[in-house]
Design an enzyme around this catalytic site. Structure first.
Site, PDB file in Angstrom:
ATOM      1  N   GLU A 187     -55.421  55.996  -1.700  1.00 44.48           N
ATOM      2  CA  GLU A 187     -54.959  56.360  -3.047  1.00 44.48           C
ATOM      3  C   GLU A 187     -54.766  57.870  -3.192  1.00 44.48           C
ATOM      4  O   GLU A 187     -54.164  58.325  -4.166  1.00 44.48           O
ATOM      5  CB  GLU A 187     -55.931  55.825  -4.111  1.00 44.48           C
ATOM      6  CG  GLU A 187     -57.211  56.593  -4.303  1.00 44.48           C
ATOM      7  CD  GLU A 187     -58.292  56.367  -3.237  1.00 44.48           C
ATOM      8  OE1 GLU A 187     -59.391  56.921  -3.408  1.00 44.48           O
ATOM      9  OE2 GLU A 187     -58.049  55.653  -2.229  1.00 44.48           O
ATOM     10  N   HIS A 191     -58.933  57.749   2.177  1.00 41.79           N
ATOM     11  CA  HIS A 191     -58.556  57.357   0.812  1.00 41.79           C
ATOM     12  C   HIS A 191     -57.049  57.122   0.738  1.00 41.79           C
ATOM     13  O   HIS A 191     -56.297  58.076   0.567  1.00 41.79           O
ATOM     14  CB  HIS A 191     -58.930  58.476  -0.175  1.00 41.79           C
ATOM     15  CG  HIS A 191     -60.383  58.581  -0.442  1.00 41.79           C
ATOM     16  ND1 HIS A 191     -61.029  57.791  -1.370  1.00 41.79           N
ATOM     17  CD2 HIS A 191     -61.343  59.369   0.109  1.00 41.79           C
ATOM     18  CE1 HIS A 191     -62.320  58.097  -1.389  1.00 41.79           C
ATOM     19  NE2 HIS A 191     -62.538  59.045  -0.496  1.00 41.79           N
ATOM     20  N   CYS A 212     -63.318  53.946   1.811  1.00 40.56           N
ATOM     21  CA  CYS A 212     -64.283  55.030   2.028  1.00 40.56           C
ATOM     22  C   CYS A 212     -65.701  54.455   2.116  1.00 40.56           C
ATOM     23  O   CYS A 212     -66.005  53.721   3.042  1.00 40.56           O
ATOM     24  CB  CYS A 212     -64.139  56.113   0.960  1.00 40.56           C
ATOM     25  SG  CYS A 212     -65.041  57.628   1.397  1.00 40.56           S
TER      26      CYS A 212
END
Length: 205
Positions: free
Chosen positions: A185, A183, A79
């Site tokens: 994650e 992202h 990001c």
């Protein structure tokens, strides 16, 4: 050991949690010796380009990051971490980025029906055989939160793009340097697969 750079810029916990879920050993640190001795390093980030560069300078991390990338340690920007790798951002004119990769960060232009920040799931167009995308299907959806996007100078380093009124350079790879505007994650099983691909770099049989 995967080191996550701690420079007070958000989303560290979720990256750490995802890597633990994958069974990876991690350390969150801003200690130069710890970062330089890690097998791989991740630069996460949420927030403003200028504040983030200010923190990296304040903690003396700019030369450390340059040394890590120069010694060919696999390095992943996530990001804001992607944006910081480049030269400048329209978000904070006059503030220099790390300049490790060539390109600039520009504001997503307003368009009818498009909300800014670009927040939510968007599909990826994969190109140029990115190693992070091994086993990831074309048009996989991943999670974005950003108002600024990358225009990379070298087309060959762009491994994934997304459409949001403009073509967003969503992921890049050059030698040992990798970065994602989205992202991983927070991007469900395929996001975890992208992190796993990063974690496995250099371990392939």
């Amino acid at each position: 050991m995967i080191a996550i750079i701690d420079y007070d810029a958000g989303n560290i916990k979720s990256v750490e949690k995802a890597l633990h879920y994958l069974g990876e050993e991690t350390v969150v640190s801003r200690d130069p010796q710890v970062l330089l001795s890690a097998d791989k390093v991740i630069l996460p980030g949420v927030g403003s380009f200028g504040d983030a560069m200010n923190n990296l300078n304040k903690f003396g991390l700019v030369p450390v990051i340059k040394e890590i990338t120069e010694k060919r340690t696999p390095f992943l920007g996530i990001c804001l971490g992607l944006q910081l790798l480049f030269e400048s951002s329209d978000e904070t004119p006059g503030v220099e980025g790390l300049g490790i990769l060539k390109g600039k960060i520009v504001k997503i232009p307003p368009a009818p029906g498009l909300k800014i920040p670009h927040m939510g799931w968007n599909s990826l167009h994969l190109q140029n055989d990115g190693r992070l995308f091994k086993g990831i299907p074309e048009e996989t959806y991943v999670y974005f939160v950003h108002s600024y996007y990358l225009q990379a100078e070298e087309p060959g380093i762009v491994k994934a793009t997304a459409q949001y009124g403009v073509t967003i350079h969503a992921s890049v790879e050059k030698d040992n340097i990798f970065a994602c505007q989205f992202h991983p994650e927070k991007s469900s099983r395929y996001g975890l697969k992208i992190l796993e691909n990063f974690a496995k770099l250099g371990k392939e049989a």
